[in-house]
Design a protein around this motif. Structure first.
Motif, PDB file in Angstrom:
ATOM      1  N   PRO A  58     -54.575 -52.041 -97.121  1.00 23.90           N
ATOM      2  CA  PRO A  58     -54.707 -53.449 -97.555  1.00 23.90           C
ATOM      3  C   PRO A  58     -54.011 -53.700 -98.888  1.00 23.90           C
ATOM      4  N   MET A  59     -52.721 -53.506 -98.960  1.00 21.18           N
ATOM      5  CA  MET A  59     -51.928 -53.727-100.187  1.00 21.18           C
ATOM      6  C   MET A  59     -50.704 -54.551 -99.801  1.00 21.18           C
ATOM      7  N   PRO A  60     -50.776 -55.869 -99.940  1.00 23.16           N
ATOM      8  CA  PRO A  60     -49.633 -56.705 -99.522  1.00 23.16           C
ATOM      9  C   PRO A  60     -48.380 -56.474-100.359  1.00 23.16           C
ATOM     10  N   ASP A  61     -48.512 -55.954-101.578  1.00 21.00           N
ATOM     11  CA  ASP A  61     -47.335 -55.738-102.423  1.00 21.00           C
ATOM     12  C   ASP A  61     -46.727 -54.353-102.249  1.00 21.00           C
ATOM     13  N   LEU A  62     -47.289 -53.530-101.376  1.00 23.30           N
ATOM     14  CA  LEU A  62     -46.758 -52.187-101.175  1.00 23.30           C
ATOM     15  C   LEU A  62     -45.409 -52.258-100.466  1.00 23.30           C
ATOM     16  N   ASP A  63     -44.500 -51.408-100.933  1.00 24.81           N
ATOM     17  CA  ASP A  63     -43.171 -51.388-100.332  1.00 24.81           C
ATOM     18  C   ASP A  63     -43.266 -51.025 -98.856  1.00 24.81           C
ATOM     19  N   VAL A  64     -42.401 -51.629 -98.042  1.00 24.15           N
ATOM     20  CA  VAL A  64     -42.457 -51.446 -96.593  1.00 24.15           C
ATOM     21  C   VAL A  64     -42.068 -50.026 -96.188  1.00 24.15           C
ATOM     22  N   LYS A  65     -41.426 -49.278 -97.051  1.00 30.15           N
ATOM     23  CA  LYS A  65     -40.971 -47.940 -96.703  1.00 30.15           C
ATOM     24  C   LYS A  65     -42.077 -46.900 -96.701  1.00 30.15           C
ATOM     25  N   TRP A  66     -43.259 -47.233 -97.248  1.00 35.99           N
ATOM     26  CA  TRP A  66     -44.373 -46.288 -97.261  1.00 35.99           C
ATOM     27  C   TRP A  66     -45.097 -46.329 -95.923  1.00 35.99           C
ATOM     28  N   VAL A  67     -45.405 -45.165 -95.369  1.00 36.59           N
ATOM     29  CA  VAL A  67     -45.994 -45.034 -94.031  1.00 36.59           C
ATOM     30  C   VAL A  67     -47.422 -44.532 -94.169  1.00 36.59           C
ATOM     31  N   SER A  68     -48.361 -45.199 -93.475  1.00 36.53           N
ATOM     32  CA  SER A  68     -49.757 -44.798 -93.493  1.00 36.53           C
ATOM     33  C   SER A  68     -50.049 -43.809 -92.375  1.00 36.53           C
ATOM     34  N   ALA A  69     -51.270 -43.258 -92.377  1.00 34.51           N
ATOM     35  CA  ALA A  69     -51.640 -42.242 -91.397  1.00 34.51           C
ATOM     36  C   ALA A  69     -51.715 -42.831 -89.995  1.00 34.51           C
ATOM     37  N   LEU A  70     -52.359 -43.995 -89.847  1.00 28.40           N
ATOM     38  CA  LEU A  70     -52.482 -44.606 -88.525  1.00 28.40           C
ATOM     39  C   LEU A  70     -51.122 -45.041 -87.981  1.00 28.40           C
ATOM     40  N   ASP A  78     -49.647 -36.278-103.289  1.00 29.17           N
ATOM     41  CA  ASP A  78     -50.101 -34.901-103.371  1.00 29.17           C
ATOM     42  C   ASP A  78     -49.477 -34.099-102.236  1.00 29.17           C
ATOM     43  N   PRO A  79     -48.875 -32.937-102.526  1.00 26.53           N
ATOM     44  CA  PRO A  79     -48.305 -32.126-101.424  1.00 26.53           C
ATOM     45  C   PRO A  79     -49.334 -31.726-100.378  1.00 26.53           C
ATOM     46  N   SER A  80     -50.615 -31.721-100.739  1.00 27.41           N
ATOM     47  CA  SER A  80     -51.637 -31.374 -99.754  1.00 27.41           C
ATOM     48  C   SER A  80     -51.687 -32.401 -98.625  1.00 27.41           C
ATOM     49  N   ILE A  81     -51.314 -33.662 -98.917  1.00 24.56           N
ATOM     50  CA  ILE A  81     -51.286 -34.673 -97.856  1.00 24.56           C
ATOM     51  C   ILE A  81     -50.251 -34.297 -96.805  1.00 24.56           C
ATOM     52  N   ARG A  82     -49.117 -33.783 -97.234  1.00 21.51           N
ATOM     53  CA  ARG A  82     -48.102 -33.351 -96.278  1.00 21.51           C
ATOM     54  C   ARG A  82     -48.590 -32.160 -95.455  1.00 21.51           C
ATOM     55  N   ASP A  83     -49.263 -31.205 -96.120  1.00 15.90           N
ATOM     56  CA  ASP A  83     -49.657 -29.974 -95.436  1.00 15.90           C
ATOM     57  C   ASP A  83     -50.880 -30.155 -94.546  1.00 15.90           C
ATOM     58  N   GLY A  90     -56.281 -45.358 -94.645  1.00 19.33           N
ATOM     59  CA  GLY A  90     -55.788 -45.712 -95.974  1.00 19.33           C
ATOM     60  C   GLY A  90     -54.920 -44.672 -96.624  1.00 19.33           C
ATOM     61  N   PHE A  91     -54.651 -43.532 -95.960  1.00 20.38           N
ATOM     62  CA  PHE A  91     -53.792 -42.498 -96.531  1.00 20.38           C
ATOM     63  C   PHE A  91     -52.332 -42.939 -96.465  1.00 20.38           C
ATOM     64  N   VAL A  92     -51.610 -42.718 -97.559  1.00 14.56           N
ATOM     65  CA  VAL A  92     -50.163 -42.904 -97.578  1.00 14.56           C
ATOM     66  C   VAL A  92     -49.536 -41.529 -97.403  1.00 14.56           C
ATOM     67  N   LEU A  93     -48.795 -41.344 -96.321  1.00 14.80           N
ATOM     68  CA  LEU A  93     -48.310 -40.014 -95.967  1.00 14.80           C
ATOM     69  C   LEU A  93     -46.908 -39.724 -96.452  1.00 14.80           C
ATOM     70  N   MET A  94     -46.003 -40.686 -96.327  1.00 16.44           N
ATOM     71  CA  MET A  94     -44.604 -40.406 -96.612  1.00 16.44           C
ATOM     72  C   MET A  94     -43.874 -41.696 -96.947  1.00 16.44           C
ATOM     73  N   ARG A  95     -42.658 -41.541 -97.410  1.00 19.31           N
ATOM     74  CA  ARG A  95     -41.795 -42.668 -97.714  1.00 19.31           C
ATOM     75  C   ARG A  95     -40.490 -42.492 -96.959  1.00 19.31           C
ATOM     76  N   LEU A  96     -40.093 -43.501 -96.211  1.00 16.18           N
ATOM     77  CA  LEU A  96     -38.866 -43.439 -95.441  1.00 16.18           C
ATOM     78  C   LEU A  96     -37.661 -43.485 -96.375  1.00 16.18           C
ATOM     79  N   PRO A  97     -36.624 -42.709 -96.088  1.00 13.42           N
ATOM     80  CA  PRO A  97     -35.467 -42.637 -97.002  1.00 13.42           C
ATOM     81  C   PRO A  97     -34.462 -43.760 -96.812  1.00 13.42           C
ATOM     82  N   PHE A  98     -34.766 -44.772 -96.025  1.00  8.85           N
ATOM     83  CA  PHE A  98     -33.818 -45.865 -95.795  1.00  8.85           C
ATOM     84  C   PHE A  98     -34.566 -47.186 -95.935  1.00  8.85           C
TER      85      PHE A  98
END
Length: 271
Positions: free
Chosen positions: A171-183, A12-17, A148-156
């Motif tokens: 707590p998602m072991p199958d989540l791609d490593v490029k996704w960055v959480s809030a903490l 959701d773009p609101s997460i970015r804003d 638990g918020f997913v904020l962004m995805r790294l482009p590399f």
């Protein structure tokens, strides 16, 4: 062999804003505020007695004479005269400030917790508080409201070893490593905004946490062999060490004017 399909999440773009940008701005503002609060908490330098200044200046002049020995501007006679006089004065304790002792207290050890040492400890504790309290408040705020918020995805692409750094509160072991959480984004800003603070506040700023970690390094008691107490150097031992360094520097002495005539003639192609 099965190939794992690339994960595609829609954020959701609101997460970015309302999460990503505010966390970054808060970290920058807290760093700037920490810098100016640290400047306010810094005590003005205390006026030292003349004997202590004389002690430090003597050690500094001897160190300067030793450092310029490999290419000294002093002629050989003058250099050896200075080196000999400095070594004799440092060995005899001529520049040492007189120690004040009461009668009957010759065997009593010096009190390491004098007024100056207590002031140094209090200043270090205040700097530690300025560093720790805002970080604890912001981390607790993010952990409570944005856990638990997913904020962004790294482009590399990244290896799996970065998962504990970028997705530590998801707590998602199958989540791609490029996704960055809030903490994780908070910790990335905590250690990655040093360049921003240098641009805003200059290189000698107090906003970087790693600089504040050394605030109480003088209280650890390291190097006790050269210390007369925590944070207090034993000047008599430093003077003896400097005498040995001056003796070694005499072996490396070289006058800058040695062979100057031939060098000048060679520069004009006269040799």
């Amino acid at each position: 062999m099965t190939v794992k399909a690339e994960q595609d999440l829609y954020l959701d773009p609101s997460i970015r804003d309302w999460v990503l940008i505010p966390i970054t701005l808060i970290m920058v503002l807290v760093g700037v505020l920490r810098h100016y609060v640290t400047l306010l908490l810094n005590s003005p330098p205390k006026k030292q007695p003349a004997a202590a200044v004389r002690e430090q200046r003597a050690l500094g002049r001897a160190a300067l004479l030793r450092a310029t020995a490999p290419l000294s501007p002093l002629p050989p006679t003058q250099y050896r005269s200075f080196s000999t006089s400095f070594a004799a004065a440092l060995s005899s304790g001529e520049y040492l400030k007189p120690s004040i002792k009461k009668e009957g207290d010759d065997a009593a050890p010096a009190n390491p917790f004098d007024n100056g040492q207590m002031d140094t400890m209090m200043e270090g504790m205040k700097k530690q508080g300025v560093m720790m309290v805002p970080n604890m408040v912001i981390m607790q705020y993010i952990n409570v409201f944005f856990s638990g918020f997913v904020l962004m995805r790294l482009p590399f692409p990244l290896t799996a070893g970065f998962k504990s750094l970028l997705s530590r509160d998801i707590p998602m072991p199958d989540l791609d490593v490029k996704w960055v959480s809030a903490l994780s984004w908070y910790f990335l800003n905590l250690f990655g905004l040093n360049g921003v603070f240098k641009l805003i506040l200059g290189s000698n700023n107090s906003a970087v946490d790693t600089r504040d970690l050394t605030a109480m390094s003088s209280l650890s008691g390291a190097g006790a062999g050269m210390m007369g107490g925590p944070g207090q150097p034993d000047m008599s031992k430093l003077f003896k060490s400097e005498v040995e360094n001056l003796a070694l520097a005499e072996g490396m002495y070289k006058w800058v004017g040695d062979g100057i005539e031939n060098r000048i003639l060679k520069s004009f192609n006269k040799l």
